[in-house]
Enzyme design. Sequence first.
Site, PDB file in Angstrom:
ATOM      1  N   SER A  31       0.833  -1.206   0.000  1.00 21.59           N
ATOM      2  CA  SER A  31       0.000   0.000   0.000  1.00 21.59           C
ATOM      3  C   SER A  31       0.868   1.257   0.000  1.00 21.59           C
ATOM      4  O   SER A  31       1.742   1.418   0.849  1.00 21.59           O
ATOM      5  CB  SER A  31      -0.905   0.010   1.233  1.00 21.59           C
ATOM      6  OG  SER A  31      -1.795  -1.090   1.210  1.00 21.59           O
ATOM      7  N   HIS A  63      -3.785  -2.222  -4.237  1.00 18.90           N
ATOM      8  CA  HIS A  63      -2.840  -3.165  -4.825  1.00 18.90           C
ATOM      9  C   HIS A  63      -3.207  -3.418  -6.291  1.00 18.90           C
ATOM     10  O   HIS A  63      -4.352  -3.270  -6.691  1.00 18.90           O
ATOM     11  CB  HIS A  63      -2.843  -4.492  -4.055  1.00 18.90           C
ATOM     12  CG  HIS A  63      -2.323  -4.373  -2.660  1.00 18.90           C
ATOM     13  ND1 HIS A  63      -1.037  -4.710  -2.315  1.00 18.90           N
ATOM     14  CD2 HIS A  63      -2.903  -3.925  -1.531  1.00 18.90           C
ATOM     15  CE1 HIS A  63      -0.863  -4.492  -1.017  1.00 18.90           C
ATOM     16  NE2 HIS A  63      -1.977  -4.016  -0.527  1.00 18.90           N
ATOM     17  N   ARG A  84      -0.103  -9.306  -4.726  1.00 26.19           N
ATOM     18  CA  ARG A  84       0.208  -9.871  -3.408  1.00 26.19           C
ATOM     19  C   ARG A  84      -1.007 -10.633  -2.869  1.00 26.19           C
ATOM     20  O   ARG A  84      -2.130 -10.122  -2.889  1.00 26.19           O
ATOM     21  CB  ARG A  84       0.578  -8.731  -2.455  1.00 26.19           C
ATOM     22  CG  ARG A  84       0.984  -9.180  -1.072  1.00 26.19           C
ATOM     23  CD  ARG A  84       1.424  -8.012  -0.208  1.00 26.19           C
ATOM     24  NE  ARG A  84       2.778  -8.190   0.289  1.00 26.19           N
ATOM     25  CZ  ARG A  84       3.531  -7.194   0.757  1.00 26.19           C
ATOM     26  NH1 ARG A  84       3.073  -5.957   0.757  1.00 26.19           N
ATOM     27  NH2 ARG A  84       4.748  -7.435   1.210  1.00 26.19           N
ATOM     28  N   HIS A  86      -2.505 -11.903   0.414  1.00 23.33           N
ATOM     29  CA  HIS A  86      -2.379 -11.737   1.857  1.00 23.33           C
ATOM     30  C   HIS A  86      -2.924 -12.962   2.595  1.00 23.33           C
ATOM     31  O   HIS A  86      -3.857 -13.628   2.118  1.00 23.33           O
ATOM     32  CB  HIS A  86      -3.152 -10.499   2.324  1.00 23.33           C
ATOM     33  CG  HIS A  86      -2.625  -9.211   1.772  1.00 23.33           C
ATOM     34  ND1 HIS A  86      -2.908  -8.784   0.499  1.00 23.33           N
ATOM     35  CD2 HIS A  86      -1.844  -8.255   2.333  1.00 23.33           C
ATOM     36  CE1 HIS A  86      -2.324  -7.615   0.288  1.00 23.33           C
ATOM     37  NE2 HIS A  86      -1.671  -7.276   1.379  1.00 23.33           N
ATOM     38  N   GLU A 185      -5.484  -4.239  14.733  1.00 23.11           N
ATOM     39  CA  GLU A 185      -5.114  -4.683  16.065  1.00 23.11           C
ATOM     40  C   GLU A 185      -5.829  -3.827  17.122  1.00 23.11           C
ATOM     41  O   GLU A 185      -6.132  -2.665  16.913  1.00 23.11           O
ATOM     42  CB  GLU A 185      -3.590  -4.575  16.261  1.00 23.11           C
ATOM     43  CG  GLU A 185      -2.789  -5.357  15.251  1.00 23.11           C
ATOM     44  CD  GLU A 185      -2.755  -4.713  13.869  1.00 23.11           C
ATOM     45  OE1 GLU A 185      -2.892  -3.467  13.788  1.00 23.11           O
ATOM     46  OE2 GLU A 185      -2.645  -5.448  12.863  1.00 23.11           O
ATOM     47  N   SER A 204       1.364  -8.299   6.525  1.00 20.76           N
ATOM     48  CA  SER A 204       2.035  -8.927   5.379  1.00 20.76           C
ATOM     49  C   SER A 204       3.515  -9.117   5.704  1.00 20.76           C
ATOM     50  O   SER A 204       3.930  -9.003   6.852  1.00 20.76           O
ATOM     51  CB  SER A 204       1.868  -8.060   4.120  1.00 20.76           C
ATOM     52  OG  SER A 204       2.574  -6.832   4.269  1.00 20.76           O
TER      53      SER A 204
END
Length: 264
Positions: A31, A63, A84, A86, A185, A204
Amino acid sequence: MTAHALAAEAAAVLADRTGIAHHDIALVLGSGWGGAAELIGEEVASVSAAEIPGFDAHVVPGHSPLLRSLRLADGRHVLVLGARQHYYQVRDAAKVAHAVRMAAAAGCTQLVLTNGCGSTRPEVGAGSVVLISDHINFTGVTPLEGATFVDLVDLYSSRLRSLAREVDPTLPEGVYIQFTGPQYETPAEVQMAAGWGAHLVGMSTALEAIAARAEGMEILGLSLVTNLGAGIGGEHLNHQEVLDAGREAGPRISRLLADVVGKM
């Protein structure tokens, strides 16, 4: 089919689609980092990841779904891995590692991993670029199978970090921790990570780095801080904030990355 057989098949299809038999450097653009490809070298080919065996995840906003081949001024080729996969998308560490394994099978000996992440240090806020010096794999999984005992000392090459500081001597270093996501989180989790010595919090990079080391690749990790971690800045987190921070920092970090790749 084994993971390595699938990677070899993907590399063969990549060579056929791009017309480039051998690549030298692989680049994963996270990103905020997407604009760097335009500055690195001449694009000689691009192919949709959907055409290459082993890529089946949907694309996350921010992305690219393309694999691009760039030619450097000295004739070497850079493989830009925009697709990518993830862990929070596929819940399969082997799929996460597929792109870097394919890159190794395509001839790449060096890998640059970039990402957008949160920071546990208030003094290293949004817009900062940090060299990854080490990581904590907090996913509970690994892309390795069986008795594959891989040494992870100096996983993020000290030589390549020194080279990056030749381009920008002010770049700080930090330890990255990979959570599984896709939820951000909690403040308690960020506090825990900081207590463990983590400076960068994301979803990642660590699993890809482990797989790349197992393939013998030399790795450089670069994080763009897009926000302070939950509970550090006091604000609520959202993906649009990540995209906005990446867009604002884009021209500056793209130039930095292009200059670093040019020195590799």
